[in-house]
Every structure is written in C-alpha cells, then in structure tokens.
Design a protein around this motif. Structure first.
Motif, PDB file in Angstrom:
ATOM      1  N   THR A   9       0.860  -1.183  -0.055  1.00  0.00           N
ATOM      2  CA  THR A   9       0.029  -0.075   0.234  1.00  0.00           C
ATOM      3  C   THR A   9       1.044   1.096  -0.053  1.00  0.00           C
ATOM      4  O   THR A   9       0.380   2.313  -0.763  1.00  0.00           O
ATOM      5  CB  THR A   9      -0.846  -0.036   1.144  1.00  0.00           C
ATOM      6  OG1 THR A   9      -1.732  -1.252   1.295  1.00  0.00           O
ATOM      7  CG2 THR A   9      -1.815   1.324   1.075  1.00  0.00           C
ATOM      8  N   SER A  10       1.956   1.055   0.898  1.00  0.00           N
ATOM      9  CA  SER A  10       2.947   2.445   0.845  1.00  0.00           C
ATOM     10  C   SER A  10       3.359   2.764  -0.502  1.00  0.00           C
ATOM     11  O   SER A  10       3.583   3.684  -0.930  1.00  0.00           O
ATOM     12  CB  SER A  10       3.801   2.163   2.123  1.00  0.00           C
ATOM     13  OG  SER A  10       3.403   2.165   3.278  1.00  0.00           O
ATOM     14  N   ILE A  13       0.440   4.121  -2.981  1.00  0.00           N
ATOM     15  CA  ILE A  13      -0.014   5.333  -3.085  1.00  0.00           C
ATOM     16  C   ILE A  13       0.700   6.309  -2.385  1.00  0.00           C
ATOM     17  O   ILE A  13       0.605   7.711  -2.320  1.00  0.00           O
ATOM     18  CB  ILE A  13      -1.297   5.239  -2.116  1.00  0.00           C
ATOM     19  CG1 ILE A  13      -1.093   4.766  -0.602  1.00  0.00           C
ATOM     20  CG2 ILE A  13      -2.239   4.117  -2.264  1.00  0.00           C
ATOM     21  CD1 ILE A  13      -2.304   5.168   0.320  1.00  0.00           C
ATOM     22  N   GLY A  14       2.047   6.009  -2.117  1.00  0.00           N
ATOM     23  CA  GLY A  14       3.191   6.830  -1.711  1.00  0.00           C
ATOM     24  C   GLY A  14       3.418   6.747  -0.105  1.00  0.00           C
ATOM     25  O   GLY A  14       2.209   6.849   0.821  1.00  0.00           O
ATOM     26  N   THR A  15       4.364   7.343   0.336  1.00  0.00           N
ATOM     27  CA  THR A  15       4.824   7.336   1.901  1.00  0.00           C
ATOM     28  C   THR A  15       4.133   8.594   2.519  1.00  0.00           C
ATOM     29  O   THR A  15       3.782   8.411   3.592  1.00  0.00           O
ATOM     30  CB  THR A  15       6.169   7.427   2.181  1.00  0.00           C
ATOM     31  OG1 THR A  15       6.897   8.407   1.439  1.00  0.00           O
ATOM     32  CG2 THR A  15       6.856   5.903   1.802  1.00  0.00           C
ATOM     33  N   ALA A  16       3.873   9.530   1.627  1.00  0.00           N
ATOM     34  CA  ALA A  16       3.222  10.612   2.335  1.00  0.00           C
ATOM     35  C   ALA A  16       1.497  10.243   2.576  1.00  0.00           C
ATOM     36  O   ALA A  16       1.187  10.970   3.654  1.00  0.00           O
ATOM     37  CB  ALA A  16       3.177  11.917   1.270  1.00  0.00           C
ATOM     38  N   ARG A  17       1.017   9.587   2.075  1.00  0.00           N
ATOM     39  CA  ARG A  17      -0.310   8.992   2.256  1.00  0.00           C
ATOM     40  C   ARG A  17      -0.630   8.005   3.068  1.00  0.00           C
ATOM     41  O   ARG A  17      -1.733   7.804   3.573  1.00  0.00           O
ATOM     42  CB  ARG A  17      -1.204   9.165   0.781  1.00  0.00           C
ATOM     43  CG  ARG A  17      -0.981  10.315   0.269  1.00  0.00           C
ATOM     44  CD  ARG A  17      -1.989  10.084  -1.173  1.00  0.00           C
ATOM     45  NE  ARG A  17      -3.058   9.746  -1.178  1.00  0.00           N
ATOM     46  CZ  ARG A  17      -4.089   9.375  -2.109  1.00  0.00           C
ATOM     47  NH1 ARG A  17      -3.567   9.255  -3.242  1.00  0.00           N
ATOM     48  NH2 ARG A  17      -5.174   9.062  -1.795  1.00  0.00           N
ATOM     49  N   HIS A  18       0.429   7.059   3.242  1.00  0.00           N
ATOM     50  CA  HIS A  18       0.335   5.860   3.867  1.00  0.00           C
ATOM     51  C   HIS A  18       1.885   5.718   4.650  1.00  0.00           C
ATOM     52  O   HIS A  18       2.764   5.433   3.714  1.00  0.00           O
ATOM     53  CB  HIS A  18      -0.018   4.677   2.890  1.00  0.00           C
ATOM     54  CG  HIS A  18      -0.434   3.457   3.869  1.00  0.00           C
ATOM     55  ND1 HIS A  18       0.390   2.620   4.205  1.00  0.00           N
ATOM     56  CD2 HIS A  18      -1.525   2.827   4.427  1.00  0.00           C
ATOM     57  CE1 HIS A  18       0.187   1.604   5.263  1.00  0.00           C
ATOM     58  NE2 HIS A  18      -1.474   1.816   4.976  1.00  0.00           N
TER      59      HIS A  18
END
Length: 480
Positions: A9-10, A13-18
């Motif tokens: 998931t990270s 969708i990116g580490t800023a959102r997850h």
C-alpha cells in the motif's frame, strides 16, 4: 492488514499518504536511525523479498537433505595453478573467447597431471560451464568427486516436473520434426521404421521434411522406404527421396542409373585417350520415376540437366570402368568436360568417396572437397592454396577453424603472411576466434614483432595471439 500488504500500500499510494509499517519483531530486524520514509520503504521491500524467498518450499513436500559428498582423493592443483584459474573465472585478463579456451586448457592440463580444481573455485567454474559447452564437456575428471556431487545436486534441484513425454507423431510442425530428428540420431533404424509406419498420416510437406531427416546416418537399409517415396504423389517427397538415393551407390536406383549412363560414355584414342559423353534421350516411365526430368510442354528439353541427374545417381565406378584406369587418370581423360567433372565432384563430396576426392583435389581447387580430407592432408592443401593465392581466403576460414590445433608451422606461416599482407584485414577479422589458439608457439613469437600493425583488426588479433600464448605458457609451467 499484514506487514506485506502494508508495504504494498505504501508503495502504491506513496509514503506521504500511507506510513511505512515497522518490520515484524519476529524477523529481528531494526531499521537504521534517521532514514527517510522512502529509504525505509526500499529497505523493507528488500527485506520482504528475502523473507518471502527463504520461506518458499514445494507444497506437500519436505526438502530432503542432500547426502554428503565423498572425500576427494585426487590432489588439488598447485597454488599457482589455482591462482590462474581464479583469475580466469573472476577477473579474466583476456576476451571472452580466449578466456573460455584457457579455462578448457586448464582442465586439460589438470587431467594430464592428475590434479583437480580447488573446492572453493567449483561454484564459479560450474556456473560458467552451464552456458559454455566448450568448457562443460571438459569438466571431468578435473572437477573431482566434490565437483560431480555439486553437479548432481544442481540437476536434482533444477529438474522440472515434466509432462507426459509424447510420441513424435503426436506433435505438430517443427516440434515433431525436431523430435524425429533426435530419434533418428539416437536410433536410426527405429526412426526409419516409425516413419514408414506413420507415412500415410503425414501431409506431403511433413513427409518430405521427415524423409530429408534420414540424411543423418543414412544407410543402405533405408533404401526400401526411399523407393516407396519415389512413387509419392508429391513432387517434394520424390525429390527428397532422389537426393538421398544419390548418396547410396549400391542401391537398385544406382544400378538403373548406371545402365542409363554406360551407353552415353565413349572412350576414344589410343595413345591419348579421351572420354566423350553423349546427351541422354527423353526418359521412359522408369526414368521419370527415378527423378529424370520430363520434356517440357514448350521449348527445348534440358538434356544436360538430364545427364547431370543420371551422373548424380550412378556409381562412380562407371567412369573408371569406361576409362580402364583409376580416378586421377579418368579425370585426365575428361579434360574439357568441366560440367561433367563438376557433377562428379558433387557426387564424390556427397558420398565422401576419398579416392575420388583426392583425385579431384589434385586437379581442381574446391574448398567443399577439402573438408572431406583427413586433417593432415587438408592442412597440406590449405597451405598450398594460401601460398598460391588461387582461392579466396574467406572460403577457407571454415576449414581452417575445423583443423586440429595447433597447426603445423607451414600452414601457420602461410596464414600469418596472408593476414599481414596489405589486403589481410578482413581475413584477420574472420580468424579472430581461431588464430590465437591455432598458432604454434614458435610462430606466435613472430606476432610480437608484428603487433604494432597500423590496422586495428590485425593489431587486435596479433595482441590476442600474444596474450593467449603467454597465459597458456604460464598454465603449462604451473602444472609442471
């Protein structure tokens, strides 16, 4: 959500959102302090890959521990020989082709001296041999007991679960032909009998292709099937059969062709005999069946092509019977009949008739015939052709490559002279994979003096010769 799912998931969708999840405590892994979220994600993705691979196993099976290898009683190669092999495997000082040859040389020298590969170098050597057949075929006995053990272990671990092995006749197209060709190579009689059995179930193109595969290990026992194919409705099948029967001088078809050829040959003269050849008449039904072309619907018949078809199918002793002498004298009597001699040469080459090949080689320069001679005779003629400059050197390259190495000094000198001549650059490029290993040590010394050539291809080739010979000498000394 599991740790693996959190990482996916990270990543999606990116580490800023997850946020990147911490690794499970059961793995005993603690991320370094001060990492950015992106670095932490990459580290944990790598950790997840390692953990997933390590946990993978065959469903429903427990991997069995391998039986330990027996002790190696063969003594290990000297430390200097081991150092040189290590250098070739891990930091080769020469190009790929030369490296492969030098590794094969190392294995030969080890075998001759009763030594083996050090255990620590076996994995790298076996890995290289998987992709280099020239090395793989020389591994034994130099890899010793431990090396054979590793080979067997690798085969056991990599053996695929193969599906049911099907009969070649159940396959289609190129796959069927490949399987049949392999069967023909391994068991010629079975392949012939099976083709005869399945003949009617094959299409015309398949019959022709499978019949042509009988050229491997062609034998007089194949004659029955080939005679059957002469009556096939498909022209391609009939042509495949006649091509093979041309190579069987003791067949019934050869006798029929001899009966057609004999009346066309006339020996004339007393002191200086000469053979004259008439052109054949239109073929009868039997001649048509044997592959002699019919008259065309319009225009003049090609009677010369008919003659050549008869010559290709007849035994060569028809000519010596007509002349009353051997092949060399018979060819002298055929002076001026170049097309006829061309056909005779094609027959001698296809049948591998050495007596005729030798006679023809004396009277004509034909690279195709040279390839049939024993290596020492072939080397003699190659040297002669190169020095005379009467044959395009590029035509001789395949024959040079097939000779045992190193070559004799005479041939090596002749090749080197042509390579170093003004127009020798293309020849140097064509021989780049052969010459370093083919030149004997005494001739290779000359390359050191010629190494400063202005031409790049020649300079590279001569440099390769010097490098190979120098390293080869080091190997020889290491095994003394």
């Amino acid at each position: 959500m599991s740790w693996l799912a959190e990482i996916r998931t990270s990543a999606l969708i990116g580490t800023a959102r997850h946020a990147v999840p911490p690794p499970p405590s059961s793995l005993g892994f603690r991320p370094p302090e001060g990492q950015s979220p992106e670095e932490l994600l990459l580290d944990q993705a790598a950790l997840a890959d390692v953990a997933t691979r390590a946990a993978r196993h065959l469903v429903g099976t427990e991997p069995a521990a391998p039986v330990p290898a027996s002790a190696d009683e063969t003594p290990e190669a000297s430390s200097e020989a081991a150092r040189l092999l290590d250098l070739l495997l891990n930091q080769p000082p020469v190009g790929t082709e030369l490296r492969n040859q030098l590794v094969a040389d190392w294995l030969h020298l080890a075998e001759a001296s009763g030594r083996r590969v050090p255990h620590r170098l076996l994995p790298a050597l076996l890995s290289l041999a998987k992709t280099k057949p020239a090395i793989g075929e020389h591994l034994h006995p130099s890899i010793g007991v431990r090396g054979r053990w590793l080979q067997d272990l690798g085969r056991a671990n990599s053996a695929p679960l193969s599906p049911r092995i099907r009969h070649w006749a159940e396959l289609a197209g190129a796959e069927a032909l490949t399987e049949f060709a392999q069967l023909r190579f391994n068991d010629p009689a079975t392949a012939r009998d099976e083709l005869d059995l399945h003949w009617e179930s094959l299409g015309a193109r398949e019959r022709a292709a499978h019949l042509a595969a009988l050229s491997t290990k062609l034998h007089s026992d194949d004659e029955g099937l080939l005679e059957r194919a002469l009556d096939d409705k498909a022209k391609g099948v009939r042509e495949a059969a006649t091509d093979l029967l041309d190579r069987l001088p003791e067949s019934a078809r050869a006798r029929r062709m001899a009966a057609r050829l004999q009346p066309l040959i006339h020996s004339k003269g007393f002191l200086r005999k000469k053979i004259d050849i008439d052109l054949p008449p239109a073929p009868d039904a039997s001649g048509l069946r044997d592959g002699i072309a019919p008259d065309p619907r319009a225009g003049e018949p090609n009677r010369l092509a008919r003659l050549h078809a008869i010559i290709r199918g007849a035994p060569l002793d028809v000519w010596t019977t007509a002349s009353g002498q051997g092949p060399a004298a018979t060819l002298t009597q055929l002076a001026g009949e170049e097309r006829v001699v061309d056909s005779i040469a094609a027959v001698a080459a296809s049948r591998g008739d050495l007596e005729w090949v030798r006679a023809l080689t004396e009277s004509r320069q034909d690279a195709r015939l040279l390839g049939l001679l024993p290596p020492d005779e072939r080397e003699h003629y190659l040297e002669r052709y190169l020095r005379a400059g009467s044959v395009q050197p590029s035509l001789l390259v395949p024959l040079l490559g097939e000779l045992p190495r190193p070559w004799g000094s005479g041939l090596a000198d002749a090749v080197l002279e042509r390579v170093c001549a003004k127009e020798g650059s293309p020849l140097a490029a064509m021989l780049s994979a052969v010459l370093p290993m083919a030149l004997p040590q005494d001739v290779a010394e000359k390359c050191r003096r010629l190494e400063k050539s202005e031409d790049a291809a020649r300079r590279r080739l001569l440099s390769d010769v010097v490098q190979y010979q120098s390293f080869r000498q080091s190997l020889t000394e290491a095994f003394r």
